[in-house]
Design an enzyme around this catalytic site. Structure first.
Site, PDB file in Angstrom:
ATOM      1  N   TYR A   1       0.827  -1.216   0.000  1.00  0.00           N
ATOM      2  CA  TYR A   1       0.000   0.000   0.000  1.00  0.00           C
ATOM      3  C   TYR A   1       0.861   1.267   0.000  1.00  0.00           C
ATOM      4  O   TYR A   1       0.394   2.320  -0.425  1.00  0.00           O
ATOM      5  CB  TYR A   1      -0.913   0.032   1.229  1.00  0.00           C
ATOM      6  CG  TYR A   1      -2.243  -0.660   1.034  1.00  0.00           C
ATOM      7  CD1 TYR A   1      -2.312  -1.999   0.693  1.00  0.00           C
ATOM      8  CD2 TYR A   1      -3.436   0.045   1.206  1.00  0.00           C
ATOM      9  CE1 TYR A   1      -3.526  -2.628   0.528  1.00  0.00           C
ATOM     10  CE2 TYR A   1      -4.663  -0.580   1.046  1.00  0.00           C
ATOM     11  CZ  TYR A   1      -4.706  -1.916   0.707  1.00  0.00           C
ATOM     12  OH  TYR A   1      -5.922  -2.536   0.541  1.00  0.00           O
TER      13      TYR A   1
ATOM     14  N   LYS B   1       3.336 -15.189   1.942  1.00  0.00           N
ATOM     15  CA  LYS B   1       3.651 -16.049   0.803  1.00  0.00           C
ATOM     16  C   LYS B   1       5.173 -16.229   0.779  1.00  0.00           C
ATOM     17  O   LYS B   1       5.863 -15.758  -0.131  1.00  0.00           O
ATOM     18  CB  LYS B   1       3.153 -15.411  -0.496  1.00  0.00           C
ATOM     19  CG  LYS B   1       1.642 -15.509  -0.690  1.00  0.00           C
ATOM     20  CD  LYS B   1       1.174 -16.869  -1.205  1.00  0.00           C
ATOM     21  CE  LYS B   1       1.570 -17.070  -2.653  1.00  0.00           C
ATOM     22  NZ  LYS B   1       1.191 -18.424  -3.125  1.00  0.00           N
TER      23      LYS B   1
ATOM     24  N   ASP C   1      -2.614 -18.049   0.511  1.00  0.00           N
ATOM     25  CA  ASP C   1      -3.619 -18.675  -0.362  1.00  0.00           C
ATOM     26  C   ASP C   1      -4.244 -19.889   0.330  1.00  0.00           C
ATOM     27  O   ASP C   1      -5.467 -20.080   0.320  1.00  0.00           O
ATOM     28  CB  ASP C   1      -3.031 -19.038  -1.739  1.00  0.00           C
ATOM     29  CG  ASP C   1      -1.783 -19.903  -1.666  1.00  0.00           C
ATOM     30  OD1 ASP C   1      -1.165 -19.993  -0.575  1.00  0.00           O
ATOM     31  OD2 ASP C   1      -1.408 -20.507  -2.693  1.00  0.00           O
TER      32      ASP C   1
ATOM     33  N   ASP D   1      -6.297  -7.215   3.743  1.00  0.00           N
ATOM     34  CA  ASP D   1      -7.444  -6.590   3.077  1.00  0.00           C
ATOM     35  C   ASP D   1      -8.342  -7.679   2.476  1.00  0.00           C
ATOM     36  O   ASP D   1      -9.561  -7.687   2.679  1.00  0.00           O
ATOM     37  CB  ASP D   1      -6.936  -5.632   1.995  1.00  0.00           C
ATOM     38  CG  ASP D   1      -8.067  -4.886   1.312  1.00  0.00           C
ATOM     39  OD1 ASP D   1      -8.997  -4.452   2.007  1.00  0.00           O
ATOM     40  OD2 ASP D   1      -8.002  -4.741   0.076  1.00  0.00           O
TER      41      ASP D   1
ATOM     42  N   ASP E   1     -12.146  -9.377   4.109  1.00  0.00           N
ATOM     43  CA  ASP E   1     -13.427  -9.398   3.388  1.00  0.00           C
ATOM     44  C   ASP E   1     -13.966 -10.822   3.328  1.00  0.00           C
ATOM     45  O   ASP E   1     -15.171 -11.055   3.489  1.00  0.00           O
ATOM     46  CB  ASP E   1     -13.270  -8.864   1.956  1.00  0.00           C
ATOM     47  CG  ASP E   1     -13.589  -7.378   1.848  1.00  0.00           C
ATOM     48  OD1 ASP E   1     -13.427  -6.672   2.860  1.00  0.00           O
ATOM     49  OD2 ASP E   1     -13.996  -6.919   0.762  1.00  0.00           O
TER      50      ASP E   1
HETATM   51  C1  IPM Z   1     -10.452  -1.510   3.735  1.00  0.00           C
HETATM   52  C2  IPM Z   1     -10.719  -0.864   2.403  1.00  0.00           C
HETATM   53  C3  IPM Z   1      -9.595   0.117   2.108  1.00  0.00           C
HETATM   54  C4  IPM Z   1      -8.328  -0.674   1.975  1.00  0.00           C
HETATM   55  C5  IPM Z   1      -9.825   1.030   0.894  1.00  0.00           C
HETATM   56  C6  IPM Z   1     -11.114   1.792   0.997  1.00  0.00           C
HETATM   57  C7  IPM Z   1      -8.666   1.971   0.693  1.00  0.00           C
HETATM   58  O1  IPM Z   1     -10.876  -1.821   1.416  1.00  0.00           O
HETATM   59  O2  IPM Z   1     -10.316  -0.780   4.731  1.00  0.00           O
HETATM   60  O3  IPM Z   1     -10.392  -2.739   3.774  1.00  0.00           O
HETATM   61  O4  IPM Z   1      -8.027  -1.218   0.895  1.00  0.00           O
HETATM   62  O5  IPM Z   1      -7.590  -0.762   2.952  1.00  0.00           O
HETATM   63 MG    MG Z   2     -10.907  -3.829   2.139  1.00  0.00          MG
END
Ligand code: IPM
Ligand code: MG
Length: 368
Positions: free
Chosen positions: A142, A192, A225, A249, A253
């Protein structure tokens, strides 16, 4: 002693409407529990760009550095898609994380019993799930340099750099081990190391911090993975997962969906202790700004309210009030109240964002 201070950055999309519900909880704590916060509000993301031509004004950044905790809603929306990368709404969020040095991002994935059927996985696989993903938040791909889109010969090349120093790895590993001690005492580190040097270093440093400082915590390593696969195959094998910024990230999710709805998941981003002993901190829901439903009263405020519960716990040493708030949410869900995101295939009648906030207040009142 001065009241603890909060800076609310509600942001874009559904951010402001879910934050209204958090304000109700803050006011309730002041009125009913004598826990009064000094609350200020400011802009971040697209709305800040509209007002100031930047997704985070310097004065807002300075204020964020001063307060005891920042509460953030969400940033972004289609209106801002065409903006130059440097002023996109997300840059405001990334600046806050970086300049406050919020290196440990705690993303719990807990499956509420009343919602186990909302998961895309079978009930028995997710029921009782309680994992904590600790995502490194201020480094890695990032932020690594060099980065950019360059010209090489007759074509362009896009470059990002995955970069981790030993100290960056060690400090987030410590956060994970500290949390594990207060939970089920197990950490799984994901990288990884089979293809990335940064992964090899990650694994070595996490192991070293473990051996020297936390030998009593059970540590395992997994390629990220395979970790994704195991998270969907048998998620309850995990307690604390520690991983880098990008893998974190993705995996968070994925873990979010195990619990049924992104509208339920909070997060805490913590840095080093300030002079008053509290960690630098920002709390935000894992979900985004959901522009498709913004302004319609459809958003689920629970992720944002649970983020405030994390603030009570990690910034303000109010674990009992955090427990009370979490129990109030469980009660409301067990009563069958649902926002639109929590409607199963069999349908039902969803309640509004505001009605959900009011129901949680009702459960708080009943808890006294
Ligand atoms: C998160 C989001 C952010 C990230 C975006 C909005 C920049 O996806 O907080 O997970 O990628 O960190
Ligand atoms: Mg995210």
């Amino acid at each position: 002693m001065a009241n603890p201070s909060l800076l609310i950055l509600a942001g874009d999309g559904i951010g402001p409407e879910v934050m209204v519900e958090v304000r109700k909880i803050i006011d309730w704590l002041g009125a009913r529990r004598g826990l009064v916060f000094d609350v200020s509000e400011d802009l971040v993301g697209g709305c800040a760009y509209d007002a100031h031509g930047t997704p985070l004004a310097d004065a807002t950044m300075a204020r964020a550095q001063e307060v005891d905790a920042v509460l953030l809603g969400a940033v972004g929306g289609p209106k801002y898609d065409a903006l130059d990368f440097s002023v996109k709404p997300e840059r405001g969020l990334l600046r806050l994380r970086k300049e406050m040095d919020l290196y440990a991002n705690l993303r719990p994935a807990q499956c509420f019993a009343a919602l186990a059927d909302f998961s895309s996985l079978k009930r028995e696989i997710v029921e009782g799930l309680d994992i904590m993903i600790v995502r490194e938040l201020t480094s890695g791909v990032y932020f690594g340099e060099p980065r950019g889109i360059f010209t090489e010969g007759n074509e362009r090349v896009g470059i990002n750099t995955q970069r981790y120093t030993e100290s960056e790895i060690a400090r987030v590993a410590r956060s994970a081990f500290e949390l594990a001690r207060r939970r089920s005492n197990r950490v799984c580190s994901m990288e990884k190391a089979n293809v990335m040097e940064s992964g090899i270093l990650w694994r070595e440093v996490v192991q070293k911090v473990h051996d020297e400082e936390y030998p009593e915590v059970e540590l395992s390593h997994m390629y990220a993975d395979a970790g994704a696969m195991q998270l969907t195959r048998r998620p309850k094998q995990f307690d604390v997962i520690v991983t880098d910024n990008l893998f974190g990230d993705l995996l968070s999710d994925l873990a979010a969906m195990l619990t049924g709805s992104l509208g339920m998941l909070p997060s805490a981003s913590l840095g080093a202790p300030m002079a008053n002993g509290r960690p630098k901190a920002m709390y935000e829901p894992v979900h985004g700004s959901a522009p498709d439903i913004a302004g319609q009263g459809k958003a689920n405020p629970i992720a944002c309210i649970l983020s405030f519960a994390m603030a009570l716990r990690y910034s303000f040493d109010q674990g009992a009030e955090a427990d009370r708030l979490e129990r109030a949410i469980e009660t409301v869900l067990a009563d069958g109240l649902r926002t639109a995101d929590l409607m199963g295939p069999e349908g039902g009648s969803p309640i509004s964002t505001g009605a959900m906030g009011d129901a949680i207040l009702g459960a708080l009142d009943a808890s006294l």
